[in-house]
Design a protein around this motif. Structure first.
Motif, PDB file in Angstrom:
ATOM      1  N   GLN A   1       0.805  -1.244   0.006  1.00  0.00           N
ATOM      2  CA  GLN A   1      -0.028   0.069  -0.042  1.00  0.00           C
ATOM      3  C   GLN A   1       0.782   1.269  -0.161  1.00  0.00           C
ATOM      4  N   LEU A   2       1.905   1.229   0.445  1.00  0.00           N
ATOM      5  CA  LEU A   2       2.860   2.378   0.656  1.00  0.00           C
ATOM      6  C   LEU A   2       3.451   2.501  -0.910  1.00  0.00           C
ATOM      7  N   LEU A   3       3.746   1.498  -1.639  1.00  0.00           N
ATOM      8  CA  LEU A   3       3.957   1.499  -3.059  1.00  0.00           C
ATOM      9  C   LEU A   3       2.967   2.223  -3.729  1.00  0.00           C
ATOM     10  N   ILE A   4       1.651   2.082  -3.483  1.00  0.00           N
ATOM     11  CA  ILE A   4       0.484   2.696  -4.339  1.00  0.00           C
ATOM     12  C   ILE A   4       0.186   4.185  -3.671  1.00  0.00           C
ATOM     13  N   TRP A   5       0.178   4.187  -2.377  1.00  0.00           N
ATOM     14  CA  TRP A   5      -0.346   5.606  -1.903  1.00  0.00           C
ATOM     15  C   TRP A   5       0.727   6.620  -1.389  1.00  0.00           C
ATOM     16  N   LEU A   6       1.799   6.237  -1.120  1.00  0.00           N
ATOM     17  CA  LEU A   6       2.826   7.010  -0.301  1.00  0.00           C
ATOM     18  C   LEU A   6       3.350   7.958  -1.293  1.00  0.00           C
ATOM     19  N   ALA A   7       3.416   7.995  -2.671  1.00  0.00           N
ATOM     20  CA  ALA A   7       3.732   9.186  -3.361  1.00  0.00           C
ATOM     21  C   ALA A   7       2.612  10.347  -3.147  1.00  0.00           C
ATOM     22  N   VAL A   8       1.255  10.041  -3.228  1.00  0.00           N
ATOM     23  CA  VAL A   8       0.199  10.741  -3.087  1.00  0.00           C
ATOM     24  C   VAL A   8       0.630  11.777  -1.880  1.00  0.00           C
ATOM     25  N   ILE A   9       0.990  10.636  -0.693  1.00  0.00           N
ATOM     26  CA  ILE A   9       1.203  11.595   0.532  1.00  0.00           C
ATOM     27  C   ILE A   9       2.489  12.597   0.503  1.00  0.00           C
ATOM     28  N   ILE A  10       3.456  12.067  -0.343  1.00  0.00           N
ATOM     29  CA  ILE A  10       4.909  12.900  -0.117  1.00  0.00           C
ATOM     30  C   ILE A  10       4.683  14.019  -1.112  1.00  0.00           C
TER      31      ILE A  10
END
Length: 495
Positions: free
Chosen positions: A243-252
């Motif tokens: 899930q980090l791989l999918i969503w972390l970019a949105v947060i960063i």
């Protein structure tokens, strides 16, 4: 032992049903993005998507690997331990509920800390409003995985792919219509988890009652709980990292460039996620099959099903991504003019997805072999690469840099799993089966799409014309070469 033709026919039947559900889920996912974009704009959408990202990352840990454990252990118990089905099902759901409660408390506390440091932070407020849905979501996913492992793909499709994604945009539209802002929209996104979880648990209990034998005392001493936990523990880290791989970019991206940039990037990436309908449909069906085949040491059958699934994955997925890449401005226009900057993101992520599909359902093979620790290690490496590249490339290329980082991380993840399946399991897997269907899709859809884009521009007319021309060429090629593309299996009756 299941014959290879029968296994392929089972894959075709289950995959077709799952594909319909995945298509509905993808369409409703796009409707959700359109609703957010039209009603809240890029900044408001960014708030909701960042909250959803934080929730989804936490959910990867909250389900405590019990959903994956269900897919791994229940098909094996159907073969030779039916008396263990009922207590195992109850154990899986109970563990996921407890872990969900713990993670909800941690997420809620983290949101409070962020709000204390930055009063009025809408993202933190939105996260706090949905945190307590984590145990509901974790129970729902575990129960749905159990129904799928026990052979009820229909229930998995109707609840997970139809009911939940259909309710979300409706509830959000109603909430915003009565005056709710981004925080209210985030809460509305989480609210449909309740009926979905109830439906999933009811179906799972019915299946366990129908398939399982009366349980004997001593389940806790049977070794099943310890085996399940040993398998699941690496999956806790692996699922969170997925899930980090999918969503972390949105947060960063939100942290580096603001909520508007996060909204644009998140919306573009959701188009790519919606295109993964074939991947999702096949994974739903092949994972329990892989578990049974590995349990029976049916290596030739597994390799055959894997090759067929890879051919279908590349063949039927690539056309979607060709159209998304060539006509990215048209797709993004659904959201409004402020989302035009997402075009390069959509193009890069579409190309990255097609390249990754050449590995087929390789992650399912690795997981169903019991090597959840290797899968977790792969995800950790992929996430580390993703984060490093985001911080390196976003300041240079903006949100396009985040897309490049994601594509590179996904390719590394798939490559690592492919090598491990060949070396550790000794299975013959390679990207070669996917090359020919890739050529078929690129020629039939890519050539008319590029020609129409260059002559008519990026318009709805050119998109529909390219889709129609591509479909005619694609169907003709598939008809003439159906044997090489394994399409005869789609019409073969069960044996």
């Amino acid at each position: 032992m299941t014959s290879t033709p029968t296994a392929r026919a089972e894959l075709a039947r289950g995959g077709a049903l799952s594909f319909v559900g995945s298509a509905v889920s993808a369409v409703m996912g796009l409707v959700l993005i359109v609703v957010l974009g039209r009603l809240l704009g890029d900044a408001g959408s960014g708030v909701v998507l960042q909250a959803v990202g934080a929730f989804t990352i936490a959910l990867g840990v909250a389900r405590f690997g019990m959903d994956s454990a269900a897919i791994w252990i229940l098909p094996r118990q159907l073969d030779d331990e039916r008396a263990m089905l009922r207590p195992t099902g109850a154990f899986l759901v109970l563990v996921s509920a407890i872990a969900g409660l713990v993670c909800a408390g941690v997420l809620f506390a983290g949101a409070l800390v962020v709000e204390a440091q930055n009063p009025g932070d809408d993202v933190a407020h939105a996260i706090r409003s949905i945190a307590w849905f984590l145990p509901v979501a974790s129970v729902m996913l575990t129960a749905l995985s159990a129904t799928r492992a026990l052979g009820k793909v229909t229930a998995y499709v109707l609840v997970g792919n139809v009911l939940l994604p259909t309710l979300r945009p409706i509830v959000i539209a109603v909430a915003v219509g009565v005056g709710a802002g981004a925080v209210g929209a985030a809460f509305a996104w989480a609210l449909p988890l309740l009926p979905a979880a109830i439906a999933a648990v009811v179906v799972m209990l019915w299946q366990l009652r129908r398939l399982g034998r009366t349980a004997q005392p001593g389940f806790l001493r049977s070794g099943v709980p310890s085996r399940t936990i040993r398998y699941a523990l690496p999956r806790v880290m692996s699922s969170g990292l997925e899930q980090l791989l999918i969503w972390l970019a949105v947060i960063i991206v939100g942290a580096l460039a603001g909520p508007a940039a996060a909204g644009v990037y998140g919306a573009a990436s959701r188009f790519v996620a919606a295109g993964m309908i074939v991947d999702t449909a096949l994974r739903v069906v092949v994972s329990p099959m892989f578990s049974k085949m590995l349990h029976r040491d049916d290596r030739s059958g597994l390799e055959s099903v894997y090759r067929t699934a890879t051919v279908w994955l590349v063949l039927f997925s690539t056309p979607v991504y060709v159209l998304l890449a060539v006509f990215a401005p048209v797709a993004l226009s659904l959201l409004g003019g402020s989302f035009a900057d997402g075009e390069p993101v959509l193009v890069v992520m579409a190309i990255g997805s097609v390249v990754t599909f050449l590995a087929g359902n390789i992650h399912s093979v690795l997981l169903m072999s019991g090597r959840s620790g290797l899968a977790a290690m792969n995800k950790a490496i992929a996430v580390a690469v993703n984060v490093a590249l985001i911080y390196l490339l976003v300041p240079i290329w903006g949100i396009t840099g985040a897309a490049v980082a994601w594509a590179a991380a996904c390719a590394i993840d798939a490559a690592l799993a492919s090598v491990q399946v060949r070396v550790v399991l000794g299975l013959r897997v390679s990207p070669v089966p996917g090359l020919y269907p890739l050529i078929v899709a690129l020629i039939t859809f890519g050539v008319p799409s590029l020609a129409l884009r260059l002559t008519l521009g990026a318009t709805w007319l050119s998109l529909f014309a390219a889709a129609a021309a591509g479909a005619l060429l694609f169907l003709a090629w598939c008809r003439l070469d159906r044997r090489r593309l394994h399409l005869d299996e789609l019409r073969r009756p069960s044996g």
